[in-house]
Scaffold this motif. Structure first.
Motif, PDB file in Angstrom:
ATOM      1  N   ARG A   9       0.801  -1.220   0.000  1.00 46.34           N
ATOM      2  CA  ARG A   9       0.000   0.000   0.000  1.00 46.34           C
ATOM      3  C   ARG A   9       0.834   1.270   0.000  1.00 46.34           C
ATOM      4  NH1 ARG A   9      -3.743  -1.787   4.960  1.00 46.34           N
ATOM      5  NH2 ARG A   9      -1.699  -2.654   5.528  1.00 46.34           N
ATOM      6  N   ILE A  10       2.035   1.206   0.532  1.00 48.44           N
ATOM      7  CA  ILE A  10       2.856   2.420   0.573  1.00 48.44           C
ATOM      8  C   ILE A  10       3.236   2.899  -0.824  1.00 48.44           C
ATOM      9  CG2 ILE A  10       3.809   1.961   2.870  1.00 48.44           C
ATOM     10  CD1 ILE A  10       6.356   0.925   1.497  1.00 48.44           C
ATOM     11  N   PHE A  11       3.064   2.033  -1.837  1.00 49.52           N
ATOM     12  CA  PHE A  11       3.398   2.391  -3.221  1.00 49.52           C
ATOM     13  C   PHE A  11       2.174   2.779  -4.044  1.00 49.52           C
ATOM     14  CE2 PHE A  11       6.836  -0.404  -1.834  1.00 49.52           C
ATOM     15  CZ  PHE A  11       7.965   0.292  -2.257  1.00 49.52           C
ATOM     16  N   HIS A  12       0.987   2.712  -3.460  1.00 42.17           N
ATOM     17  CA  HIS A  12      -0.230   3.003  -4.206  1.00 42.17           C
ATOM     18  C   HIS A  12      -0.360   4.500  -4.454  1.00 42.17           C
ATOM     19  CE1 HIS A  12      -2.608  -0.928  -3.150  1.00 42.17           C
ATOM     20  NE2 HIS A  12      -1.367  -1.166  -3.557  1.00 42.17           N
ATOM     21  N   HIS A  13      -0.523   4.881  -5.725  1.00 39.84           N
ATOM     22  CA  HIS A  13      -0.712   6.278  -6.096  1.00 39.84           C
ATOM     23  C   HIS A  13      -2.190   6.549  -6.367  1.00 39.84           C
ATOM     24  CE1 HIS A  13       3.505   7.761  -6.680  1.00 39.84           C
ATOM     25  NE2 HIS A  13       3.732   6.456  -6.662  1.00 39.84           N
ATOM     26  N   SER A  14      -2.575   7.789  -6.206  1.00 38.08           N
ATOM     27  CA  SER A  14      -3.959   8.156  -6.461  1.00 38.08           C
ATOM     28  C   SER A  14      -4.266   8.015  -7.942  1.00 38.08           C
ATOM     29  CB  SER A  14      -4.224   9.592  -6.007  1.00 38.08           C
ATOM     30  OG  SER A  14      -3.555  10.509  -6.860  1.00 38.08           O
ATOM     31  N   SER A  15      -5.540   7.800  -8.252  1.00 47.59           N
ATOM     32  CA  SER A  15      -5.954   7.644  -9.644  1.00 47.59           C
ATOM     33  C   SER A  15      -5.665   8.902 -10.444  1.00 47.59           C
ATOM     34  CB  SER A  15      -7.444   7.319  -9.714  1.00 47.59           C
ATOM     35  OG  SER A  15      -8.210   8.328  -9.065  1.00 47.59           O
ATOM     36  N   LEU A  16      -5.673  10.069  -9.776  1.00 43.02           N
ATOM     37  CA  LEU A  16      -5.393  11.324 -10.463  1.00 43.02           C
ATOM     38  C   LEU A  16      -3.963  11.343 -10.979  1.00 43.02           C
ATOM     39  CD1 LEU A  16      -6.391  14.137 -11.261  1.00 43.02           C
ATOM     40  CD2 LEU A  16      -5.586  14.968  -9.040  1.00 43.02           C
TER      41      LEU A  16
ATOM     42  N   TYR B 246      23.003   4.623  -1.462  1.00 45.43           N
ATOM     43  CA  TYR B 246      22.057   3.709  -2.081  1.00 45.43           C
ATOM     44  C   TYR B 246      20.810   3.651  -1.208  1.00 45.43           C
ATOM     45  CZ  TYR B 246      19.944  -0.966  -2.740  1.00 45.43           C
ATOM     46  OH  TYR B 246      19.077  -2.005  -2.897  1.00 45.43           O
ATOM     47  N   LEU B 247      19.648   3.810  -1.799  1.00 47.56           N
ATOM     48  CA  LEU B 247      18.398   3.774  -1.044  1.00 47.56           C
ATOM     49  C   LEU B 247      17.226   3.630  -2.000  1.00 47.56           C
ATOM     50  CD1 LEU B 247      17.516   7.392   0.201  1.00 47.56           C
ATOM     51  CD2 LEU B 247      18.818   6.858  -1.844  1.00 47.56           C
ATOM     52  N   SER B 248      16.049   3.511  -1.444  1.00 43.69           N
ATOM     53  CA  SER B 248      14.828   3.507  -2.241  1.00 43.69           C
ATOM     54  C   SER B 248      14.019   4.732  -1.854  1.00 43.69           C
ATOM     55  CB  SER B 248      14.009   2.232  -1.971  1.00 43.69           C
ATOM     56  OG  SER B 248      12.878   2.202  -2.824  1.00 43.69           O
ATOM     57  N   ASN B 249      13.803   5.636  -2.812  1.00 44.82           N
ATOM     58  CA  ASN B 249      13.003   6.836  -2.599  1.00 44.82           C
ATOM     59  C   ASN B 249      13.640   7.805  -1.601  1.00 44.82           C
ATOM     60  OD1 ASN B 249       9.890   6.534  -3.780  1.00 44.82           O
ATOM     61  ND2 ASN B 249      10.937   4.586  -3.495  1.00 44.82           N
ATOM     62  N   PHE B 250      14.202   8.891  -2.121  1.00 43.32           N
ATOM     63  CA  PHE B 250      14.803   9.912  -1.269  1.00 43.32           C
ATOM     64  C   PHE B 250      13.773  10.501  -0.305  1.00 43.32           C
ATOM     65  CE2 PHE B 250      17.309   9.945  -5.211  1.00 43.32           C
ATOM     66  CZ  PHE B 250      18.583   9.740  -4.690  1.00 43.32           C
ATOM     67  N   ASP B 251      12.537  10.615  -0.777  1.00 44.71           N
ATOM     68  CA  ASP B 251      11.475  11.227   0.023  1.00 44.71           C
ATOM     69  C   ASP B 251      10.503  10.189   0.571  1.00 44.71           C
ATOM     70  OD1 ASP B 251      10.448  10.465  -2.395  1.00 44.71           O
ATOM     71  OD2 ASP B 251       9.375  12.341  -2.797  1.00 44.71           O
ATOM     72  N   LEU B 252      11.007   9.020   0.903  1.00 46.28           N
ATOM     73  CA  LEU B 252      10.160   7.904   1.311  1.00 46.28           C
ATOM     74  C   LEU B 252       9.194   8.280   2.425  1.00 46.28           C
ATOM     75  CD1 LEU B 252       9.568   4.820   1.014  1.00 46.28           C
ATOM     76  CD2 LEU B 252      11.272   4.450   2.819  1.00 46.28           C
ATOM     77  N   PHE B 253       9.663   9.019   3.424  1.00 43.39           N
ATOM     78  CA  PHE B 253       8.852   9.316   4.598  1.00 43.39           C
ATOM     79  C   PHE B 253       8.070  10.621   4.497  1.00 43.39           C
ATOM     80  CE2 PHE B 253      12.151   6.408   6.075  1.00 43.39           C
ATOM     81  CZ  PHE B 253      11.402   5.481   6.780  1.00 43.39           C
TER      82      PHE B 253
ATOM     83  N   SER C 126       6.696  11.717   1.058  1.00 41.23           N
ATOM     84  CA  SER C 126       5.848  11.733  -0.137  1.00 41.23           C
ATOM     85  C   SER C 126       4.515  11.033   0.147  1.00 41.23           C
ATOM     86  CB  SER C 126       6.558  11.038  -1.295  1.00 41.23           C
ATOM     87  OG  SER C 126       6.796   9.673  -0.976  1.00 41.23           O
ATOM     88  N   PRO C 127       3.451  11.393  -0.573  1.00 45.68           N
ATOM     89  CA  PRO C 127       2.152  10.726  -0.395  1.00 45.68           C
ATOM     90  C   PRO C 127       2.192   9.241  -0.738  1.00 45.68           C
ATOM     91  CG  PRO C 127       1.898  12.810  -1.574  1.00 45.68           C
ATOM     92  CD  PRO C 127       3.368  12.526  -1.515  1.00 45.68           C
TER      93      PRO C 127
END
Length: 310
Positions: A38-45, A137-144, A146-147
């Protein structure tokens, strides 16, 4: 029922659990996930893809740089004019015969894949969120913040003006990174000459302002996604730099936005994609004559360095 699902979603805990694996999205794929967390789910918009009903424009233009040596001045002027128009209308263009060896492009892509596809135990030693490090090395600089997280892992490195020690770079991609970035720095200087001319300035103008002195390298990896309709590899954004030189692979997916519509960027073998960054765009928008350019672009440069130092 849906309300209970949302209430039971402890996003922060799931983000922390994902980050603490230190293996990124590639680790999820290696574990055999069949559903996108779920943390990867983006809005339909954000997932929507509005395209123009009709347009004279199909995609960003491609320019032949002739190995950075033009046969005559007319050809150079034509390319400069083309770059000017592409920068104004798109903010993007592609270049071929750019002087970077084609076999080096392939080796660089192999090096990026090689790093991300190493055993998890090897990758873990580099994983972290200490942004003061030259290599990270990481996944998503703005992990905590971003929406929604992107389905992407990254390793990054500050190459110039203060280069890293070779021993601080992963052995699997060290040599090709250092060789590739030398060529990119040279290409960058050439492009800044062309852009200076496009702005009606002396060819050395932007280089003498040290626009080409810095280089930060981002190396993205997009693992296969089991539910691609729920997430994105990279969300819409603009680059804050002066200029971005993008080395794509053969897997298409890149789009650019123009006048509220998205246009696909088809893969052109051997091409590099050039993106006019926010800083250069801001400076160029101030220019109507050279005296104004000098004042405005120097303010941009100072802003750039203040951001870097902070």
């Amino acid at each position: 029922m849906e309300t209970m699902k949302i209430a039971s979603f402890d996003r922060v805990s799931e983000l922390k659990a994902f980050d603490e694996t230190k293996t990124g999205v590639k680790g999820l794929v290696d574990a055999g996930v069949l559903e996108v967390p779920r943390i990867f789910h983006h809005s339909s918009l954000k997932l929507s893809n509005p395209k123009p009903l009709s347009s004279d424009f199909t995609t960003i233009p491609t320019f032949d740089l002739g190995g950075r040596v033009f046969a005559d001045e007319t050809k150079r002027k034509n390319v400069v004019q083309g770059i000017k128009e592409a920068s104004e209308k798109w903010g993007f263009f592609q270049v071929i015969n750019h002087g970077v060896p084609l076999d080096l492009l392939e080796k660089m892509k192999d090096g990026v894949r090689g790093f991300h596809e190493q055993l998890p135990e090897v990758r873990k030693q580099y994983y972290g969120r200490d942004f003061s490090k030259k290599f990270m090395y990481l996944s998503n600089f703005d992990l905590f913040s971003s929406p929604a997280a992107n389905w992407r892992d990254t390793f990054s490195c500050t190459i110039a003006p203060d280069p890293p020690k070779p021993e601080d770079l992963p052995e699997i991609c060290r040599d090709v990174m250092l060789e590739y970035t030398k060529h990119v720095m040279n290409l960058g200087q050439f492009l800044f000459e062309m852009l200076s001319e496009a702005l009606g300035l002396d060819p050395n103008y932007l280089n003498e302002m040290d626009c080409s002195k810095g280089l930060h390298m981002l190396n993205h990896y997009y693992p296969p996604c089991p539910e691609p309709d729920l997430t994105l590899g990279t969300t819409q954004h603009s680059d804050s730099s002066f200029l971005t030189v993008l080395l794509p692979d053969q897997i298409e997916g890149l789009q650019v936005n123009r006048e509220g519509h998205w246009y696909d960027v088809p893969h052109v073998p051997g091409a590099l994609i050039i993106n006019i960054g926010d800083l250069l765009q801001f400076g160029a928008s101030c220019i109507s004559k050279q005296s104004q350019a000098s004042s405005c672009l120097h303010r941009v440069l100072l802003h750039h360095w203040s951001k870097t130092e902070s």
